[in-house]
Design an enzyme around this catalytic site. Structure first.
Site, PDB file in Angstrom:
ATOM      1  N   ARG A 192      -9.727 -14.207 -17.776  1.00 15.80           N
ATOM      2  CA  ARG A 192     -10.092 -13.727 -16.452  1.00 15.80           C
ATOM      3  C   ARG A 192     -11.353 -12.878 -16.540  1.00 15.80           C
ATOM      4  NH1 ARG A 192      -6.689 -16.882 -15.568  1.00 15.80           N
ATOM      5  NH2 ARG A 192      -4.912 -16.830 -14.135  1.00 15.80           N
ATOM      6  N   ILE A 195      -0.486  -7.019  10.114  1.00 19.69           N
ATOM      7  CA  ILE A 195      -1.462  -7.930  10.725  1.00 19.69           C
ATOM      8  C   ILE A 195      -0.783  -9.120  11.395  1.00 19.69           C
ATOM      9  CG2 ILE A 195      -3.474  -7.305   9.340  1.00 19.69           C
ATOM     10  CD1 ILE A 195      -2.818  -9.728   7.513  1.00 19.69           C
ATOM     11  N   SER A 253      -0.237 -12.001  -4.384  1.00 19.29           N
ATOM     12  CA  SER A 253       0.254 -12.540  -5.655  1.00 19.29           C
ATOM     13  C   SER A 253       0.360 -14.062  -5.650  1.00 19.29           C
ATOM     14  CB  SER A 253       1.630 -11.932  -5.941  1.00 19.29           C
ATOM     15  OG  SER A 253       2.323 -12.726  -6.881  1.00 19.29           O
ATOM     16  N   TYR A 296      -1.295 -19.354  -2.489  1.00 19.45           N
ATOM     17  CA  TYR A 296      -2.152 -18.190  -2.283  1.00 19.45           C
ATOM     18  C   TYR A 296      -3.626 -18.595  -2.177  1.00 19.45           C
ATOM     19  CZ  TYR A 296      -4.897 -14.076  -3.448  1.00 19.45           C
ATOM     20  OH  TYR A 296      -5.843 -13.088  -3.438  1.00 19.45           O
ATOM     21  N   SER A 342     -10.965 -14.806  -2.675  1.00 18.38           N
ATOM     22  CA  SER A 342     -10.499 -14.740  -4.065  1.00 18.38           C
ATOM     23  C   SER A 342     -11.101 -15.845  -4.915  1.00 18.38           C
ATOM     24  CB  SER A 342      -8.978 -14.885  -4.075  1.00 18.38           C
ATOM     25  OG  SER A 342      -8.511 -15.075  -5.386  1.00 18.38           O
ATOM     26  N   SER A 343     -11.235 -15.532  -6.188  1.00 19.48           N
ATOM     27  CA  SER A 343     -11.614 -16.563  -7.165  1.00 19.48           C
ATOM     28  C   SER A 343     -10.573 -17.677  -7.219  1.00 19.48           C
ATOM     29  CB  SER A 343     -11.763 -15.937  -8.547  1.00 19.48           C
ATOM     30  OG  SER A 343     -10.578 -15.273  -8.904  1.00 19.48           O
ATOM     31  N   GLY A 378       0.834  -1.204   0.000  1.00 21.88           N
ATOM     32  CA  GLY A 378       0.000   0.000   0.000  1.00 21.88           C
ATOM     33  C   GLY A 378       0.864   1.247   0.000  1.00 21.88           C
TER      34      GLY A 378
HETATM   35  C1  UD1 Z   1      -5.383 -11.931  -9.304  1.00 18.98           C
HETATM   36  C2  UD1 Z   1      -4.878 -11.169  -8.108  1.00 18.98           C
HETATM   37  C3  UD1 Z   1      -5.193 -11.944  -6.846  1.00 18.98           C
HETATM   38  C4  UD1 Z   1      -6.674 -12.197  -6.796  1.00 18.98           C
HETATM   39  C5  UD1 Z   1      -7.125 -12.920  -8.046  1.00 18.98           C
HETATM   40  C6  UD1 Z   1      -8.621 -13.062  -8.097  1.00 18.98           C
HETATM   41  C7  UD1 Z   1      -2.967  -9.678  -8.372  1.00 18.98           C
HETATM   42  C8  UD1 Z   1      -1.496  -9.547  -8.417  1.00 18.98           C
HETATM   43  N1  UD1 Z   1      -3.442 -10.929  -8.204  1.00 18.98           N
HETATM   44  O1  UD1 Z   1      -4.666 -13.173  -9.425  1.00 18.98           O
HETATM   45  O2  UD1 Z   1      -4.796 -11.223  -5.699  1.00 18.98           O
HETATM   46  O3  UD1 Z   1      -7.011 -12.936  -5.659  1.00 18.98           O
HETATM   47  O4  UD1 Z   1      -6.753 -12.165  -9.192  1.00 18.98           O
HETATM   48  O5  UD1 Z   1      -9.203 -11.832  -7.872  1.00 18.98           O
HETATM   49  O6  UD1 Z   1      -3.682  -8.701  -8.437  1.00 18.98           O
HETATM   50  N2  UD1 Z   1       0.310 -12.568 -16.524  1.00 18.98           N
HETATM   51  C9  UD1 Z   1       0.997 -12.341 -17.704  1.00 18.98           C
HETATM   52  N3  UD1 Z   1       1.939 -11.357 -17.732  1.00 18.98           N
HETATM   53  C10 UD1 Z   1       2.230 -10.584 -16.630  1.00 18.98           C
HETATM   54  C11 UD1 Z   1       1.528 -10.840 -15.425  1.00 18.98           C
HETATM   55  C12 UD1 Z   1       0.575 -11.849 -15.403  1.00 18.98           C
HETATM   56  O7  UD1 Z   1       0.785 -13.017 -18.714  1.00 18.98           O
HETATM   57  O8  UD1 Z   1       3.083  -9.692 -16.730  1.00 18.98           O
HETATM   58  C13 UD1 Z   1      -0.749 -13.597 -16.534  1.00 18.98           C
HETATM   59  C14 UD1 Z   1      -0.627 -14.624 -15.418  1.00 18.98           C
HETATM   60  O9  UD1 Z   1       0.228 -15.663 -15.783  1.00 18.98           O
HETATM   61  C15 UD1 Z   1      -2.091 -15.060 -15.275  1.00 18.98           C
HETATM   62  C16 UD1 Z   1      -2.884 -13.794 -15.630  1.00 18.98           C
HETATM   63  O10 UD1 Z   1      -1.980 -12.945 -16.325  1.00 18.98           O
HETATM   64  O11 UD1 Z   1      -2.394 -16.068 -16.206  1.00 18.98           O
HETATM   65  C17 UD1 Z   1      -3.398 -13.046 -14.404  1.00 18.98           C
HETATM   66  O12 UD1 Z   1      -2.311 -12.863 -13.503  1.00 18.98           O
HETATM   67  P1  UD1 Z   1      -2.405 -11.843 -12.259  1.00 18.98           P
HETATM   68  O13 UD1 Z   1      -2.754 -10.478 -12.713  1.00 18.98           O
HETATM   69  O14 UD1 Z   1      -1.162 -12.034 -11.459  1.00 18.98           O
HETATM   70  O15 UD1 Z   1      -3.731 -12.316 -11.512  1.00 18.98           O
HETATM   71  P2  UD1 Z   1      -4.213 -13.711 -10.866  1.00 18.98           P
HETATM   72  O16 UD1 Z   1      -3.080 -14.638 -10.647  1.00 18.98           O
HETATM   73  O17 UD1 Z   1      -5.388 -14.163 -11.662  1.00 18.98           O
END
Ligand code: UD1
Length: 310
Positions: A210, A55, A79, A142, A118-119, A36
């Site tokens: 997503r 926490i 993450s 996570y 989280s999902s 934050g």
């Molecule tokens: C995210 C949240 C998590 C939350 C979940 C559901 C973040 C960091 N994570 O997880 O806290 O609980 O949604 O709400 O906000 N990717 C790329 N390139 C990148 C980064 C990521 O291709 O530079 C891909 C990853 O491999 C993944 C997708 O994008 O397939 C989403 O990744 P990320 O944004 O980290 O989110 P989640 O893992 O889905």
């Protein structure tokens, strides 16, 4: 009413604290500033109490919760890949930290705790969209910590009478999401790359999907979860109800940027789920949830927000 918001200086937290203040509530933000930022609270700094603390420090959380009516518990390691790299640390913050928050809430006589789940708890259950009554099967440390948080909260409600509501967020994005770390949310990283002339990095083939959810959509639901009757002990999906592949998100960003993304593709990330999409009928019915801002509109607003900061 007095609210304590753990993680209140973060992305979802500070957007929610803005709304709490706008509605005239007293707010204590409890945040260790590990992810934050105090500047997220700059505009309302004189209207809230800010406590810098983690926490994992039980005494500090207890002190912050004294006299509170409600606790919104958002503080966490968020993450998936970070949890894969260091499961002990994510477990310590997300599980031990959540137990500390629950104990503090119990001892303070808090009326209700709302928890950022989280999902990710659904894991690779093959059916889409995800419904709250599907059996959870997380595939990352996570995801396990978020499921354990739900279980702890429900147990606290049962044993100690602390009302508890879980909100299962689906890839929330928007203003103040910090692109400053490789562990940041993918859309913040994509936007930063597209704005700085860099190349987005895609883990896998980019066809993973997503249910990207604009932050404003969840702020109201966060607050509704405190007021809605008959929801204690329940979990709610908060998504938009659709899904986009990463490749599709880049097509939209290409239009905003007026150039091709020229993304680099690399190995998939272990622990990642393939597809995610929310069934939001329970939240619509019980929380009056209505995600008014579409994905495209949210992405436009987010793009404009990052643009205005440069
Ligand atoms: C995210 C949240 C998590 C939350 C979940 C559901 C973040 C960091 N994570 O997880 O806290 O609980 O949604 O709400 O906000 N990717 C790329 N390139 C990148 C980064 C990521 O291709 O530079 C891909 C990853 O491999 C993944 C997708 O994008 O397939 C989403 O990744 P990320 O944004 O980290 O989110 P989640 O893992 O889905």
């Amino acid at each position: 009413m007095r609210y304590v918001v753990t993680g209140g200086a973060g992305f979802i937290g500070s957007n929610t604290v803005d709304e709490l203040v706008r509605r005239g509530h007293r707010v204590t933000v409890f945040d260790d500033l590990s992810s934050g930022k105090q500047h997220n609270l700059a505009r309302i700094g004189d209207k809230i109490d800010f406590v810098q603390g983690t926490i994992t420090d039980a005494a500090a959380v207890s002190a912050a919760c004294r006299g509170a009516d409600y606790v919104l518990h958002l503080a966490a390691r968020t993450s998936v890949p970070r949890s894969v790299k260091d499961p002990v640390e994510t477990n310590h913050v997300n599980v031990d930290g959540t137990v500390n928050v629950l104990v503090a809430a119990r001892d303070a006589g808090v009326r209700r705790v709302v928890f950022a789940s989280s999902s990710a708890i659904y894991g690779e259950t093959p059916t889409l969209p995800k419904r709250e009554d599907m059996p959870p099967a997380p595939i990352s440390p996570y995801g396990v910590t978020k499921l354990v948080g739900e279980l702890y909260g429900n147990m606290f409600q049962h044993v100690y009478g602390v009302e508890f509501v879980s909100l299962r967020y689906f890839n929330v994005f928007g203003p103040r999401q910090d692109p400053g770390s490789p562990y940041s949310g993918v859309l913040s990283l994509f936007i930063a790359a597209m704005r700085n002339g860099g190349a987005p990095l895609i883990y896998g083939d980019g066809e993973q999907s997503r249910d990207f959810t604009y932050v404003e959509n969840v702020v109201n639901a966060n607050l509704q979860a405190f007021e809605a009757p008959g929801v204690a002990g329940m979990a709610f999906n908060l998504g938009t109800g659709g899904r986009y592949t990463l490749n599709e998100t880049l097509r939209v960003l290409e239009k905003f940027a007026g150039r091709t993304a020229d993304a680099n593709y690399t190995q998939p990330r272990p622990g990642d789920i393939r597809d995610s999409q929310a069934d939001i009928s329970r939240a619509r019915e019980k929380l009056g949830f209505n995600p008014r801002i579409s994905f495209e509109e949210g992405l436009r607003r987010t793009w404009d927000w990052y643009s205005a900061r440069q």
